[in-house]
Design an enzyme around this catalytic site. Structure first.
Site, PDB file in Angstrom:
ATOM      1  N   TYR A   1       6.940  -9.787   6.918  1.00 18.14           N
ATOM      2  CA  TYR A   1       6.884  -8.346   7.141  1.00 18.14           C
ATOM      3  C   TYR A   1       7.431  -8.022   8.522  1.00 18.14           C
ATOM      4  O   TYR A   1       7.359  -8.837   9.453  1.00 18.14           O
ATOM      5  CB  TYR A   1       5.445  -7.843   7.066  1.00 18.14           C
ATOM      6  CG  TYR A   1       4.898  -7.666   5.667  1.00 18.14           C
ATOM      7  CD1 TYR A   1       4.979  -6.436   5.022  1.00 18.14           C
ATOM      8  CD2 TYR A   1       4.289  -8.722   5.002  1.00 18.14           C
ATOM      9  CE1 TYR A   1       4.466  -6.266   3.750  1.00 18.14           C
ATOM     10  CE2 TYR A   1       3.772  -8.568   3.727  1.00 18.14           C
ATOM     11  CZ  TYR A   1       3.862  -7.332   3.101  1.00 18.14           C
ATOM     12  OH  TYR A   1       3.362  -7.169   1.824  1.00 18.14           O
TER      13      TYR A   1
ATOM     14  N   ASP B   1       0.829  -1.200   0.000  1.00 20.93           N
ATOM     15  CA  ASP B   1       0.000   0.000   0.000  1.00 20.93           C
ATOM     16  C   ASP B   1       0.866   1.254   0.000  1.00 20.93           C
ATOM     17  O   ASP B   1       2.077   1.202   0.222  1.00 20.93           O
ATOM     18  CB  ASP B   1      -0.903   0.021   1.240  1.00 20.93           C
ATOM     19  CG  ASP B   1      -1.945  -1.078   1.229  1.00 20.93           C
ATOM     20  OD1 ASP B   1      -2.261  -1.584   0.132  1.00 20.93           O
ATOM     21  OD2 ASP B   1      -2.436  -1.437   2.320  1.00 20.93           O
TER      22      ASP B   1
END
Length: 296
Positions: A140, A57
């Site tokens: 992540y 994003d």
């Protein structure tokens, strides 16, 4: 004879000034910058489309992102030959000079890309490789500082400042209830026709010597906003505002909860994408494309 190459690109970027990965009209994106750079270096009429392991994003960073692109071998030979004559039979010259051409392409990309995105390495993808569907897992990291004085200014673009003290033990106790294969609809933005079933393989917090809290999150795949929603729910537990059972209860309900706040993008970094051995790449891609359901 080889006419086209599937290239694997290992890359990283500071997502601060990008509108996410995916190309969008009128917006600066990571995909747009890299595709345009490839098209320019290879002198193609149209940039080669990139397939990426994880579409990040706006504001999200990457250190270990992976993408692939299919490019004409002749264009690669012409672009990196420099003053040397372009081989009349690039397929034959490839066997001798392929490694040299890929190193030259990596250098050329470094020369035309902006400084907030880097292609660290370019290699030939093995047979059956798909940057998205062949991946086994994505890792992540989400970084949070809860120091009263705020974040080190030199790290402000990658670390979230949290104004309340956080308890690592509470964070980990709540995180343990989220691991495993579940329907993560409560922590995802639903897309028509897409499953929200994922296998969350790892979710744990550690506090480093610098005082920064790092959440390591590993799954076979992630749906939109999933990592940031998980982190946002856990932070409320870490500060003592919610009980440790709450994120697990939200997960079990499998519907979006107004109490789950998505953590800001800038604390999140894609650290690593893992792939199987070359002989298993195509099989993994086929399995990933199947829509999953939970077995009860």
């Amino acid at each position: 004879m080889r006419r086209e190459l599937r290239l694997r690109l290992d890359l990283g970027y500071d997502g601060t000034d990008f509108s996410g990965w995916a190309r969008q009209p009128g917006r600066r994106t990571v995909q747009g910058e890299i595709e345009d750079a490839l098209g320019r270096v290879l002198r193609l009429d149209a940039p080669p489309p990139l397939t990426v392991a994880g579409r990040t994003d706006a504001g999200v960073h990457a250190r270990g992102q992976v993408a692939h692109a299919d490019v004409p071998l002749a264009a690669l030979a012409a672009a990196v030959s420099g003053r040397a004559p372009v081989p009349a039979e690039p397929e034959e010259a490839w066997e001798e000079r392929g490694a040299e051409w890929l190193a030259a392409l990596t250098r050329r990309l470094a020369g035309v890309l902006p400084p907030d995105v880097r292609v660290h390495a370019v290699s030939v993808a093995p047979e059956g490789f798909d940057a998205r569907f062949s991946a086994l897992s994505r890792r992540y990291g989400y970084r949070v500082a809860d120091a009263p004085g705020g974040v080190d200014p030199l790290r402000r673009r990658e670390v979230l400042w949290y104004a309340r003290p956080l308890d690592v033990d509470l964070l980990n106790e709540a995180a343990a209830r989220l691991r495993g294969e579940h329907d993560f609809a409560a922590f995802c933005r639903k897309r028509e026709g897409a499953t929200t079933i994922r296998e969350l393989q790892r979710l744990e917090w550690v506090r480093g010597e610098d005082g920064i809290l790092l959440a390591t999150v590993v799954a076979d795949a992630f749906c939109h906003s999933m990592v940031r929603a998980l982190v946002g729910s856990l932070l409320t537990v870490g500060e003592g505002r919610r009980p440790v059972e709450w994120p697990g209860e939200v997960l079990a309900r499998a519907v979006r909860d107004s109490g789950v706040h998505v953590a800001p993008a800038h604390g999140l970094t894609l650290e690593e994408v893992r792939y199987p051995e070359p002989e298993d790449l195509a099989r993994r891609a086929a399995a990933t494309r199947r829509v999953r359901t939970l077995s009860r």
